[in-house]
Design a protein around this motif. Structure first.
Motif, short mmCIF file in Angstrom:
data_model
loop_
_atom_site.label_atom_id
_atom_site.label_comp_id
_atom_site.label_asym_id
_atom_site.label_seq_id
_atom_site.Cartn_x
_atom_site.Cartn_y
_atom_site.Cartn_z
N ALA A 19 0.81 -1.22 0.00
CA ALA A 19 0.00 0.00 0.00
C ALA A 19 0.84 1.26 0.00
O ALA A 19 0.37 2.32 0.37
CB ALA A 19 -0.92 0.00 1.22
N GLN A 20 2.09 1.17 -0.48
CA GLN A 20 3.00 2.31 -0.38
C GLN A 20 3.42 2.81 -1.75
O GLN A 20 3.21 2.15 -2.77
CB GLN A 20 4.24 1.90 0.41
CG GLN A 20 5.07 0.86 -0.30
CD GLN A 20 6.31 0.45 0.49
OE1 GLN A 20 6.68 1.06 1.49
NE2 GLN A 20 6.98 -0.58 0.02
N SER A 21 3.99 4.00 -1.77
CA SER A 21 4.61 4.55 -2.97
C SER A 21 6.08 4.77 -2.67
O SER A 21 6.43 5.56 -1.80
CB SER A 21 3.93 5.87 -3.37
OG SER A 21 4.56 6.43 -4.50
N GLY A 22 6.95 4.06 -3.38
CA GLY A 22 8.36 4.06 -3.04
C GLY A 22 9.22 4.95 -3.90
O GLY A 22 10.45 4.87 -3.83
N THR A 23 8.62 5.81 -4.75
CA THR A 23 9.42 6.66 -5.62
C THR A 23 8.71 7.98 -5.85
O THR A 23 7.49 8.09 -5.68
CB THR A 23 9.68 5.97 -6.97
OG1 THR A 23 10.55 6.77 -7.77
CG2 THR A 23 8.39 5.75 -7.73
N SER A 24 9.48 8.99 -6.23
CA SER A 24 8.92 10.27 -6.64
C SER A 24 9.49 10.66 -7.99
O SER A 24 9.50 11.83 -8.36
CB SER A 24 9.24 11.35 -5.60
OG SER A 24 10.64 11.43 -5.36
N SER A 25 9.95 9.68 -8.76
CA SER A 25 10.60 9.93 -10.04
C SER A 25 9.58 10.04 -11.16
O SER A 25 8.74 9.16 -11.34
CB SER A 25 11.57 8.79 -10.36
OG SER A 25 12.06 8.92 -11.69
N GLY A 124 5.25 6.69 -8.79
CA GLY A 124 4.90 7.75 -7.85
C GLY A 124 5.40 9.09 -8.34
O GLY A 124 6.57 9.42 -8.17
N TYR A 125 4.55 9.86 -8.98
CA TYR A 125 4.97 11.16 -9.50
C TYR A 125 3.77 12.10 -9.53
O TYR A 125 2.62 11.66 -9.53
CB TYR A 125 5.56 11.03 -10.91
CG TYR A 125 4.58 10.51 -11.93
CD1 TYR A 125 3.76 11.39 -12.65
CD2 TYR A 125 4.44 9.15 -12.17
CE1 TYR A 125 2.83 10.92 -13.56
CE2 TYR A 125 3.52 8.67 -13.09
CZ TYR A 125 2.73 9.56 -13.78
OH TYR A 125 1.80 9.09 -14.68
N ARG A 126 4.05 13.38 -9.55
CA ARG A 126 3.00 14.40 -9.70
C ARG A 126 3.66 15.63 -10.30
O ARG A 126 4.52 16.27 -9.67
CB ARG A 126 2.36 14.74 -8.37
CG ARG A 126 1.25 15.80 -8.47
CD ARG A 126 0.63 16.09 -7.13
NE ARG A 126 -0.06 14.92 -6.60
CZ ARG A 126 -0.52 14.84 -5.36
NH1 ARG A 126 -0.34 15.85 -4.51
NH2 ARG A 126 -1.14 13.74 -4.96
N THR A 127 3.29 15.96 -11.52
CA THR A 127 3.80 17.15 -12.19
C THR A 127 2.64 17.96 -12.71
O THR A 127 1.57 17.41 -13.03
CB THR A 127 4.73 16.78 -13.37
OG1 THR A 127 3.97 16.04 -14.35
CG2 THR A 127 5.89 15.93 -12.90
N GLN A 128 2.83 19.27 -12.82
CA GLN A 128 1.75 20.11 -13.31
C GLN A 128 2.31 21.34 -14.01
O GLN A 128 3.44 21.77 -13.76
CB GLN A 128 0.82 20.54 -12.17
CG GLN A 128 1.48 21.34 -11.08
CD GLN A 128 0.51 21.66 -9.94
OE1 GLN A 128 -0.61 21.16 -9.90
NE2 GLN A 128 0.93 22.50 -9.02
#
Length: 414
Positions: A19-25, A124-128
């Motif tokens: 249930a985790q997110s292990g990256t922000s790439s 796991g990413y979020r860009t805008q």
């Protein structure tokens, strides 16, 4: 006592792993995500070198290594990742904390068996991009999920020099990606959401060698092979109108998209080391993977390709005096290493590379016990700013716990 403790830990962390997110790439958008698994902490702190069979630590990269265990070993590790994302015009920061693995191995004479659960890759990413005036379009992209591996394995000690082993791994996971777009002068925006459920089975085999030279030095060798495996992806796509990125959406429409298969390519590694057992080691390891066979989750993902990948690692450890009765730091294990990887991902004609320097410590949990805590860090860089891409400067701080005990021994006294 330790068995009850392990049962609670296994239940708690197995739920957390899935249930985790292990990256922000942002590179985790492609393929099955960013491959975050880099081995057990003890090997990771040596640049990923895993060429020897340790009697008290689990080596999660070569299934043959568990034949060298002398005690039942349980290990769990986690990492806090701090990432600085840089382009030619912008920069940002992100951080994640995740569990890296959960594993248990049991020696039974010349045989040994193991079980593990670990997140292999993460999304796991979020860009805008926000509109600067009323005539510009705003957009946002985000994703989560990844691929997990549940593994069971066995190994056999052929003689004092050779170990063989094999794992069977069940791959499972879910990847969700969403894109939002808000056009100028239009009240509602649009959202496209893609969901992929992944499953498949992988086999991993290994061979390890150890020999004494001149009755003083030890020579180590390691080889692993993983054949190509097809993962099945059950895909869904929906399109909806939204008032904001936080709204649930209205007029949702389900779009027919085909289910797909993604190949986990053939992989093999080999390496060697030289040193003195329980004193010092220097080793190197090379891993090759046919990433040209990988591919994307959906056929309409453009501007990306895949090529064969290679990883080169060098590292080692040093223990001043592993059985010293006084001087705690004489029994500490000091580790360090370097790693370079050509990941196999090609975007806009640019190969994505990853390189890092690592260091760590193995801290004994007291005199007369083989259990320990491992602390370490990895500092690296991934990607490039060329062709409008993103360069990641990252720092990973890892903590692991390794517990050792002797099971199935008949007590003389109750």
């Amino acid at each position: 006592m330790i068995k009850k403790f392990l049962a609670g830990i296994v239940l708690l962390f197995s739920l957390a792993i899935t249930a985790q997110s292990g990256t922000s790439s942002p590179y985790s958008f492609y393929g099955i995500g960013d491959v975050t698994f880099k081995g057990a902490a003890e090997n990771r702190f040596m640049g990923g070198v895993a060429v020897f069979s340790d009697s008290i630590h689990l080596n999660l990269q070569n299934p043959a290594s568990i034949a060298g265990l002398r005690l039942t070993t349980f290990t769990v590790g986690g990492t806090n990742s701090r990432n600085k994302l840089v382009t030619n015009t912008q920069e940002g920061k992100a951080s994640r904390t995740s569990i890296d693995y959960l594993a248990l191995a049991l020696p039974i004479g010349k045989w040994a068996v193991s079980a593990s659960l670990l997140p292999y890759s993460s999304v796991g990413y979020r860009t805008q991009s926000l509109a600067q005036n009323v005539n510009e379009t705003s957009s946002r992209f985000e994703g989560s999920g990844g691929l997990n591996k549940a593994s069971i394995g066995t190994a056999y000690r052929l003689n004092n020099r050779w170990n063989i082993g094999a794992n069977i791994e069940y791959n499972f996971g879910e990847i969700s990606t969403s894109s939002y777009e808000f056009l100028p002068q239009i009240q509602l925006g649009s959202r496209e959401k893609n969901l992929s459920n992944i499953s498949g089975v992988t086999f991993n085999t290994g061979l390890m060698f150890q020999s004494r030279v001149n009755n003083k030095f030890d020579v180590f060798g390691s080889f692993t092979f993983t054949p190509e495996t097809k993962l099945t992806l059950q895909n869904e796509r929906t399109i909806a109108t939204v008032t904001s990125v936080n709204s649930s959406g209205t007029d949702e429409i389900k779009v027919d998209v085909p289910d797909t298969t993604v190949n986990l390519p053939t992989k093999f590694s080999f390496g060697g080391g030289f040193g003195v057992v329980r004193k010092w080691l220097i080793g190197t390891e090379i891993t090759f993977r046919k990433s040209g066979n990988l591919g994307s989750r959906f056929a309409d993902i453009n501007n990306v390709g895949y090529e064969n990948s290679q990883k080169y690692a060098v590292g080692g450890y040093f223990i001043p005096n592993y059985n010293a009765y006084n001087g705690y730091f004489k029994r500490v294990t000091y580790r360090g290493g370097l790693r370079y990887e050509k990941t196999g991902l090609v975007i806009a004609g640019k190969s994505i590379e990853d390189m890092a320097v690592t260091a760590g410590f193995g801290l004994p949990l007291g005199t007369g016990t083989f259990s320990n805590i491992n602390l370490g860090a990895e500092f690296g860089r991934k990607g490039t700013k060329a062709a409008g891409l993103v360069r990641e400067n990252y720092a990973n701080f890892t903590l692991s716990l390794s517990l050792n005990d002797r099971w199935f021994v008949k007590r003389k006294y109750d």
